[in-house]
Design a protein around this motif. Structure first.
Motif, PDB file in Angstrom:
ATOM      1  N   VAL A   4       0.863  -1.182   0.000  1.00  0.00           N
ATOM      2  CA  VAL A   4       0.000   0.000   0.000  1.00  0.00           C
ATOM      3  C   VAL A   4       0.899   1.231   0.000  1.00  0.00           C
ATOM      4  CG1 VAL A   4      -1.764   1.295   1.240  1.00  0.00           C
ATOM      5  CG2 VAL A   4      -1.852  -1.206   1.205  1.00  0.00           C
ATOM      6  N   ILE A   5       0.647   2.140  -0.937  1.00  0.00           N
ATOM      7  CA  ILE A   5       1.458   3.352  -1.057  1.00  0.00           C
ATOM      8  C   ILE A   5       0.543   4.558  -1.227  1.00  0.00           C
ATOM      9  CG2 ILE A   5       3.457   2.178  -2.060  1.00  0.00           C
ATOM     10  CD1 ILE A   5       2.538   3.169  -4.820  1.00  0.00           C
ATOM     11  N   PRO A   6       0.986   5.747  -0.793  1.00  0.00           N
ATOM     12  CA  PRO A   6       0.228   6.962  -1.105  1.00  0.00           C
ATOM     13  C   PRO A   6       0.270   7.218  -2.605  1.00  0.00           C
ATOM     14  CG  PRO A   6       2.317   7.520  -0.066  1.00  0.00           C
ATOM     15  CD  PRO A   6       2.192   6.030   0.002  1.00  0.00           C
ATOM     16  N   LEU A   7      -0.798   7.821  -3.113  1.00  0.00           N
ATOM     17  CA  LEU A   7      -0.930   7.986  -4.559  1.00  0.00           C
ATOM     18  C   LEU A   7      -1.057   9.463  -4.912  1.00  0.00           C
ATOM     19  CD1 LEU A   7      -1.033   5.805  -6.779  1.00  0.00           C
ATOM     20  CD2 LEU A   7      -3.508   6.114  -6.847  1.00  0.00           C
ATOM     21  N   PHE A   8      -0.377   9.844  -5.974  1.00  0.00           N
ATOM     22  CA  PHE A   8      -0.407  11.223  -6.466  1.00  0.00           C
ATOM     23  C   PHE A   8      -0.798  11.177  -7.943  1.00  0.00           C
ATOM     24  CE2 PHE A   8       1.496  15.501  -5.327  1.00  0.00           C
ATOM     25  CZ  PHE A   8       0.964  16.169  -6.418  1.00  0.00           C
ATOM     26  N   TYR A  30      -2.507  17.110  -0.609  1.00  0.00           N
ATOM     27  CA  TYR A  30      -1.144  16.702  -0.926  1.00  0.00           C
ATOM     28  C   TYR A  30      -0.139  17.287   0.066  1.00  0.00           C
ATOM     29  CZ  TYR A  30      -3.390  14.940  -5.057  1.00  0.00           C
ATOM     30  OH  TYR A  30      -4.230  14.250  -5.897  1.00  0.00           O
ATOM     31  N   ARG A  31      -0.503  18.388   0.724  1.00  0.00           N
ATOM     32  CA  ARG A  31       0.310  18.841   1.857  1.00  0.00           C
ATOM     33  C   ARG A  31       0.301  17.772   2.950  1.00  0.00           C
ATOM     34  NH1 ARG A  31      -1.003  25.197   3.189  1.00  0.00           N
ATOM     35  NH2 ARG A  31      -1.076  25.999   1.047  1.00  0.00           N
ATOM     36  N   GLU A  32      -0.877  17.181   3.177  1.00  0.00           N
ATOM     37  CA  GLU A  32      -0.972  16.110   4.170  1.00  0.00           C
ATOM     38  C   GLU A  32      -0.102  14.927   3.767  1.00  0.00           C
ATOM     39  OE1 GLU A  32      -4.247  12.831   5.658  1.00  0.00           O
ATOM     40  OE2 GLU A  32      -4.966  14.863   5.260  1.00  0.00           O
ATOM     41  N   LEU A  33      -0.109  14.584   2.485  1.00  0.00           N
ATOM     42  CA  LEU A  33       0.720  13.480   2.002  1.00  0.00           C
ATOM     43  C   LEU A  33       2.193  13.745   2.308  1.00  0.00           C
ATOM     44  CD1 LEU A  33       0.394  11.778  -1.494  1.00  0.00           C
ATOM     45  CD2 LEU A  33       2.612  12.262  -0.486  1.00  0.00           C
ATOM     46  N   PHE A  48       6.034   7.839  -3.092  1.00  0.00           N
ATOM     47  CA  PHE A  48       4.608   7.861  -3.398  1.00  0.00           C
ATOM     48  C   PHE A  48       4.431   7.430  -4.847  1.00  0.00           C
ATOM     49  CE2 PHE A  48       6.340  12.124  -3.938  1.00  0.00           C
ATOM     50  CZ  PHE A  48       5.929  12.480  -5.219  1.00  0.00           C
ATOM     51  N   GLY A  49       3.244   6.957  -5.159  1.00  0.00           N
ATOM     52  CA  GLY A  49       2.973   6.491  -6.510  1.00  0.00           C
ATOM     53  C   GLY A  49       2.451   7.617  -7.385  1.00  0.00           C
ATOM     54  N   VAL A  50       2.996   7.724  -8.577  1.00  0.00           N
ATOM     55  CA  VAL A  50       2.519   8.689  -9.570  1.00  0.00           C
ATOM     56  C   VAL A  50       1.798   7.912 -10.659  1.00  0.00           C
ATOM     57  CG1 VAL A  50       3.193  10.396 -11.300  1.00  0.00           C
ATOM     58  CG2 VAL A  50       4.374  10.309  -9.088  1.00  0.00           C
ATOM     59  N   ILE A  51       0.578   8.322 -10.939  1.00  0.00           N
ATOM     60  CA  ILE A  51      -0.212   7.621 -11.949  1.00  0.00           C
ATOM     61  C   ILE A  51      -1.000   8.645 -12.746  1.00  0.00           C
ATOM     62  CG2 ILE A  51      -2.268   7.219 -10.524  1.00  0.00           C
ATOM     63  CD1 ILE A  51      -2.108   4.256 -11.675  1.00  0.00           C
ATOM     64  N   ALA A  52      -1.123   8.415 -14.033  1.00  0.00           N
ATOM     65  CA  ALA A  52      -1.751   9.395 -14.917  1.00  0.00           C
ATOM     66  C   ALA A  52      -3.273   9.272 -14.880  1.00  0.00           C
ATOM     67  CB  ALA A  52      -1.252   9.214 -16.345  1.00  0.00           C
ATOM     68  N   ILE A  53      -3.922  10.420 -14.978  1.00  0.00           N
ATOM     69  CA  ILE A  53      -5.378  10.482 -15.076  1.00  0.00           C
ATOM     70  C   ILE A  53      -5.756  10.320 -16.543  1.00  0.00           C
ATOM     71  CG2 ILE A  53      -7.412  11.899 -14.608  1.00  0.00           C
ATOM     72  CD1 ILE A  53      -5.711  13.387 -12.515  1.00  0.00           C
ATOM     73  N   ARG A  54      -6.755   9.502 -16.802  1.00  0.00           N
ATOM     74  CA  ARG A  54      -7.141   9.218 -18.186  1.00  0.00           C
ATOM     75  C   ARG A  54      -7.641  10.463 -18.909  1.00  0.00           C
ATOM     76  NH1 ARG A  54      -7.371   3.895 -19.535  1.00  0.00           N
ATOM     77  NH2 ARG A  54      -7.261   2.403 -17.816  1.00  0.00           N
ATOM     78  N   GLU A  55      -8.520  11.226 -18.255  1.00  0.00           N
ATOM     79  CA  GLU A  55      -9.065  12.436 -18.859  1.00  0.00           C
ATOM     80  C   GLU A  55      -9.197  13.499 -17.781  1.00  0.00           C
ATOM     81  OE1 GLU A  55     -12.674  11.874 -20.964  1.00  0.00           O
ATOM     82  OE2 GLU A  55     -11.914  10.266 -22.237  1.00  0.00           O
ATOM     83  N   GLY A  56      -8.867  14.744 -18.150  1.00  0.00           N
ATOM     84  CA  GLY A  56      -8.987  15.844 -17.202  1.00  0.00           C
ATOM     85  C   GLY A  56      -7.779  15.919 -16.288  1.00  0.00           C
ATOM     86  N   TRP A  57      -7.973  16.589 -15.132  1.00  0.00           N
ATOM     87  CA  TRP A  57      -6.837  16.893 -14.263  1.00  0.00           C
ATOM     88  C   TRP A  57      -7.107  16.576 -12.797  1.00  0.00           C
ATOM     89  CZ3 TRP A  57      -2.811  18.081 -17.247  1.00  0.00           C
ATOM     90  CH2 TRP A  57      -3.100  18.523 -18.545  1.00  0.00           C
ATOM     91  N   GLU A  58      -8.331  16.179 -12.463  1.00  0.00           N
ATOM     92  CA  GLU A  58      -8.664  15.859 -11.081  1.00  0.00           C
ATOM     93  C   GLU A  58      -9.287  14.475 -11.025  1.00  0.00           C
ATOM     94  OE1 GLU A  58      -7.786  17.685  -8.624  1.00  0.00           O
ATOM     95  OE2 GLU A  58      -7.187  19.481  -9.705  1.00  0.00           O
ATOM     96  N   VAL A  59      -9.254  13.855  -9.836  1.00  0.00           N
ATOM     97  CA  VAL A  59      -9.808  12.524  -9.671  1.00  0.00           C
ATOM     98  C   VAL A  59     -10.424  12.425  -8.284  1.00  0.00           C
ATOM     99  CG1 VAL A  59      -7.623  11.587  -8.829  1.00  0.00           C
ATOM    100  CG2 VAL A  59      -9.315  10.058  -9.827  1.00  0.00           C
ATOM    101  N   GLY A  60     -11.524  11.675  -8.187  1.00  0.00           N
ATOM    102  CA  GLY A  60     -12.179  11.491  -6.900  1.00  0.00           C
ATOM    103  C   GLY A  60     -13.574  10.941  -7.087  1.00  0.00           C
ATOM    104  N   ALA A 109      -6.919  12.227   3.352  1.00  0.00           N
ATOM    105  CA  ALA A 109      -7.489  13.192   2.402  1.00  0.00           C
ATOM    106  C   ALA A 109      -7.033  12.875   0.983  1.00  0.00           C
ATOM    107  CB  ALA A 109      -7.076  14.610   2.792  1.00  0.00           C
ATOM    108  N   TYR A 110      -5.831  12.306   0.856  1.00  0.00           N
ATOM    109  CA  TYR A 110      -5.312  11.895  -0.445  1.00  0.00           C
ATOM    110  C   TYR A 110      -5.614  10.416  -0.673  1.00  0.00           C
ATOM    111  CZ  TYR A 110      -1.541  10.298   2.650  1.00  0.00           C
ATOM    112  OH  TYR A 110      -0.828   9.710   3.670  1.00  0.00           O
ATOM    113  N   LEU A 111      -5.458   9.977  -1.908  1.00  0.00           N
ATOM    114  CA  LEU A 111      -5.670   8.576  -2.241  1.00  0.00           C
ATOM    115  C   LEU A 111      -4.469   7.736  -1.816  1.00  0.00           C
ATOM    116  CD1 LEU A 111      -7.013   8.878  -5.913  1.00  0.00           C
ATOM    117  CD2 LEU A 111      -8.367   8.421  -3.863  1.00  0.00           C
ATOM    118  N   SER A 112      -4.736   6.514  -1.432  1.00  0.00           N
ATOM    119  CA  SER A 112      -3.678   5.512  -1.322  1.00  0.00           C
ATOM    120  C   SER A 112      -4.118   4.303  -2.137  1.00  0.00           C
ATOM    121  CB  SER A 112      -3.401   5.133   0.135  1.00  0.00           C
ATOM    122  OG  SER A 112      -4.571   4.674   0.771  1.00  0.00           O
ATOM    123  N   ALA A 113      -3.168   3.438  -2.456  1.00  0.00           N
ATOM    124  CA  ALA A 113      -3.476   2.348  -3.376  1.00  0.00           C
ATOM    125  C   ALA A 113      -2.740   1.082  -2.983  1.00  0.00           C
ATOM    126  CB  ALA A 113      -3.097   2.739  -4.804  1.00  0.00           C
TER     127      ALA A 113
END
Length: 228
Positions: A4-8, A30-33, A48-60, A109-113
């Motif tokens: 399990v890692i934090p995700l960005f 991301y300050r919390e991360l 932390f893990g860096v992963i691309a968003i398929r479309e747009g710039w935000e995820v949630g 507050a941030y995603l983890s995976a």
């Protein structure tokens, strides 16, 4: 074994192993991360893990998993510079490729995976070396063509000898689409990655010569970029 890692997640950005990633962190999640990374015990890996968003710039939200690509790369933190107002400047370097298995949107507050680490066939044999030289030469022509559009001369290239390192460096340097960069990141074989990259560079060089412009997919122009 899964970890399990934090995700960005980043819009239209693919991180490759060995490639520098500078980030300016200002969003609260991301300050919390970053604070959580700083609070890790000495000797524990700050990554932390860096992963691309398929479309747009935000995820949630409920569609978060579908909005992310499945293959990403960890960033190993080399430097964190805090600011008085709570922002951070972070320097990371791409480290290990991973496959996204599951998302946790509730613990922070941030995603983890939960991720599975991907092995790489870092072939340094004669075939890989030959293809690496070819890819470097094709990239030189591509870089010269792109520089010519700007009315400048391309800088002399100092390329690494290691075929795997070269493949990731060229993949991150070329102006390729998100789809192309994800294909290159997902490829575990150095030889196949270099073959694929060479074909992409030849295609892009032809576009530059014929269109006198660098093609950019419309989806990558449709939403303004966010710094984090």
């Amino acid at each position: 074994m899964p970890d399990v890692i934090p995700l960005f997640p980043l819009g239209s950005t693919v991180l490759f192993p060995g490639v520098l990633l500078p980030l300016h962190i200002f969003e609260p999640r991301y300050r919390e991360l970053v604070r959580d990374l700083l609070n890790l015990p000495d000797g524990e890996s700050r990554r932390f893990g860096v992963i691309a968003i398929r479309e747009g710039w935000e995820v949630g939200g409920s569609a978060a998993a579908k909005s992310l690509h499945r293959i990403g790369c960890t960033a190993q933190v080399h430097r964190i510079k805090p600011h008085a107002d709570g922002r951070f400047d972070v320097i990371g370097v791409g480290a290990h490729r991973f496959e996204l298995l599951d998302l946790d949107q509730d613990s922070h507050a941030y995603l983890s995976a939960t991720v599975r680490w991907l092995d790489s066939d870092e072939d340094a044999g004669a075939e890989a070396t030959m293809i690496a030289h070819r890819a470097g030469a094709v990239f030189g022509g591509y870089a010269a063509a792109v520089a010519g559009l700007q009315g400048i001369e391309a800088e002399p290239l100092e390329l690494p000898d290691d075929p795997a390192v070269l493949s990731y460096l060229l993949a991150s340097s070329a102006l390729l689409s998100l789809h192309d960069r994800q294909l290159l990141l997902a490829e575990s074989s150095t030889v196949r990655r270099l073959h694929l990259l060479t074909a992409m560079l030849r295609r892009e060089s032809l576009f530059v010569q014929e269109l006198r412009a660098v093609p950019v997919p419309l989806i990558e122009l449709s939403v303004p970029r966010s710094a984090n």
